[in-house]
Write a protein that holds these residues in place. Structure first.
Motif, PDB file in Angstrom:
ATOM      1  N   VAL A  57       0.812  -1.220   0.000  1.00 13.58           N
ATOM      2  CA  VAL A  57       0.000   0.000   0.000  1.00 13.58           C
ATOM      3  C   VAL A  57       0.844   1.268   0.000  1.00 13.58           C
ATOM      4  N   LYS A  73     -12.097   0.837   8.871  1.00 16.55           N
ATOM      5  CA  LYS A  73     -11.120   1.258   7.873  1.00 16.55           C
ATOM      6  C   LYS A  73      -9.723   1.076   8.452  1.00 16.55           C
ATOM      7  N   ARG A  84      -3.156   6.881   4.067  1.00 17.19           N
ATOM      8  CA  ARG A  84      -4.185   6.310   3.207  1.00 17.19           C
ATOM      9  C   ARG A  84      -5.168   5.477   4.016  1.00 17.19           C
ATOM     10  N   TRP A  86      -8.155   2.535   3.936  1.00 18.37           N
ATOM     11  CA  TRP A  86      -8.556   1.378   3.147  1.00 18.37           C
ATOM     12  C   TRP A  86      -9.790   0.745   3.782  1.00 18.37           C
ATOM     13  N   LEU A  93      -8.700  -5.925   1.776  1.00 24.68           N
ATOM     14  CA  LEU A  93      -8.569  -4.488   1.615  1.00 24.68           C
ATOM     15  C   LEU A  93      -9.176  -4.045   0.296  1.00 24.68           C
ATOM     16  N   SER A  94      -9.731  -2.835   0.289  1.00 25.51           N
ATOM     17  CA  SER A  94     -10.213  -2.271  -0.966  1.00 25.51           C
ATOM     18  C   SER A  94      -9.028  -2.059  -1.909  1.00 25.51           C
ATOM     19  N   PRO A  97      -7.537   3.350  -2.159  1.00 23.81           N
ATOM     20  CA  PRO A  97      -7.849   3.965  -0.862  1.00 23.81           C
ATOM     21  C   PRO A  97      -9.108   4.807  -0.939  1.00 23.81           C
ATOM     22  N   SER A 100      -6.988   9.775   0.938  1.00 24.81           N
ATOM     23  CA  SER A 100      -5.532   9.821   0.869  1.00 24.81           C
ATOM     24  C   SER A 100      -5.031  11.227   1.155  1.00 24.81           C
TER      25      SER A 100
END
Length: 380
Positions: A57, A73, A84, A86, A93-94, A97, A100
């Motif tokens: 990430v 999150k 960030r 997520w 995790l997505s 993000p 950010s």
């Protein structure tokens, strides 16, 4: 009679390829999150002790310095100042993000999610937007002049900026000694501490060096105004109230070397600090006087405390040391309880689960260790 040896970890989570810089638990699910210096964020099952998902990430050049969890999150922070958010979907995790921040400056200070007492969290959850507006309007009418007006006129603070419940983080700022408060939803910086009017240089910053540790919190009875405790390179700690961003409520210098870690207890009545020297300080905060005083000074054989954490029940706290050791203390009186010697390199962070049943430690030996220590007594 010899003392019983300290326990070993109940599990060791292996998979990172670089130093593990931070670790935290999900507040309600059996998940552990860890971030490493090569930018990898891992999600672990804390019951089955396996990796659920993994993603890079942040860039390997900058890596991750902190990982936090809030409102389902994951919040990751890179050494280059990027933060960030997520979303977590079924343990995954997505892909991109949800928010950010790209501050683009380098530091080693782990961010702090804004904390608030559990009782006030429940109360805030019951407030509708209409009720929140009423509270703000009533408070504004009560304070027709004074500190709040000065802060509002400075252009960096509005009385609705720091409502409880909105996602804010505090982190080291781009300028020397500064602390910044960011609204994660808007990716907007809403305040800077200290705030100097015009081009004048703030006297507080002289000789302090960089902000190295920070904790942001809403004290009980603060009417939703944010407070920040910051530790600096010269060993000073400053306690800030955002209603008066020019100077701290108080500043103290317990440490002789940089403050590397700060932890607050659940009631924000005090906390623990660790630094690059050979001392751990337990301190108390007097909110009526705006003072910070030493509760107990703990001397170490070897210097360097990179991380501290106080368990949610306020019974124990732990420290992560440069000497590879995890130390556990009684938070009431500061008495030592155990020294845990599993890790083979610097320990960077420790974290307690919300239910107080587990503790996790992160180390430069690339592992995360899970521990079960002094379990809380079952409620009647």
């Amino acid at each position: 009679m010899s003392k019983r040896p300290p326990p070993g970890p109940v599990a060791v989570l292996r998979g990172h390829r670089a130093s593990v810089m931070d670790v935290c638990f999900h507040p309600t699910q059996n998940l552990v999150f860890s971030g490493s210096s090569d930018g990898e964020l891992r999600i672990w099952d804390s019951v089955q002790h396996r990796t659920i998902s993994s993603a890079w990430v942040h860039s390997a050049a900058h890596g991750i310095i902190s990982v936090s969890i809030g409102d389902n999150k994951v919040i990751s922070q890179g050494k280059d100042g990027t933060v960030r958010c997520w979303d977590i979907e079924k343990g995954e995790l997505s892909r991109i993000p949800s928010a950010s921040i790209d501050a683009n400056f380098y530091h080693f200070c782990k961010l702090s999610l804004v904390k608030r007492p559990a009782a006030e969290t429940k109360k805030a959850e019951k407030l509708t937007p209409h009720h929140v507006e009423e509270v703000i309007e009533a408070f504004s009418q009560e304070r027709s002049h004074g500190i709040q007006e000065e802060a509002e006129n400075s252009g960096i603070f509005r009385n609705d900026d720091c409502q409880e419940g909105r996602p804010y983080v505090a982190t080291a700022g781009g300028e020397r000694s500064e602390v910044e408060i960011w609204d994660l939803n808007a990716a907007e910086r809403i305040a800077t501490l200290p705030h100097s009017s015009g081009s004048s240089i703030n006297e507080f910053t002289k000789g302090k060096g960089m902000c190295m540790a920070v904790q942001a919190f809403f004290p009980s009875g603060s009417q939703g105004f944010l407070h920040v405790l910051a530790g600096y390179e010269d060993g000073t700690m400053g306690w800030w109230d955002l209603r008066n961003p020019g100077v701290p409520l108080t500043s103290v210098r317990f440490h002789s070397e940089p403050v590397l870690s700060l932890s607050m207890d659940e009631m924000f009545s005090g906390g623990v600090s660790g630094g690059a020297d050979d001392k751990i300080f337990m301190f108390t905060l007097d909110h009526s006087l705006g003072s910070c005083v030493v509760k107990k000074e703990i001397s170490l054989e070897r210097p360097g405390i990179a991380g501290t954490s106080i368990r949610a029940d306020g019974k124990i706290f732990g420290t992560a040391g440069w000497d590879h050791r995890i130390r556990i203390y009684n938070y009431r009186n500061g008495n030592p309880l155990a020294i845990l010697k599993y890790h083979r390199a610097t320990c960077n962070a420790i974290s307690f689960a919300a239910d107080c049943k587990q503790m996790a430690s992160a180390s430069e030996d690339t592992t995360v260790a899970l521990w079960e220590l002094y379990p809380p007594r079952p409620s009647a």
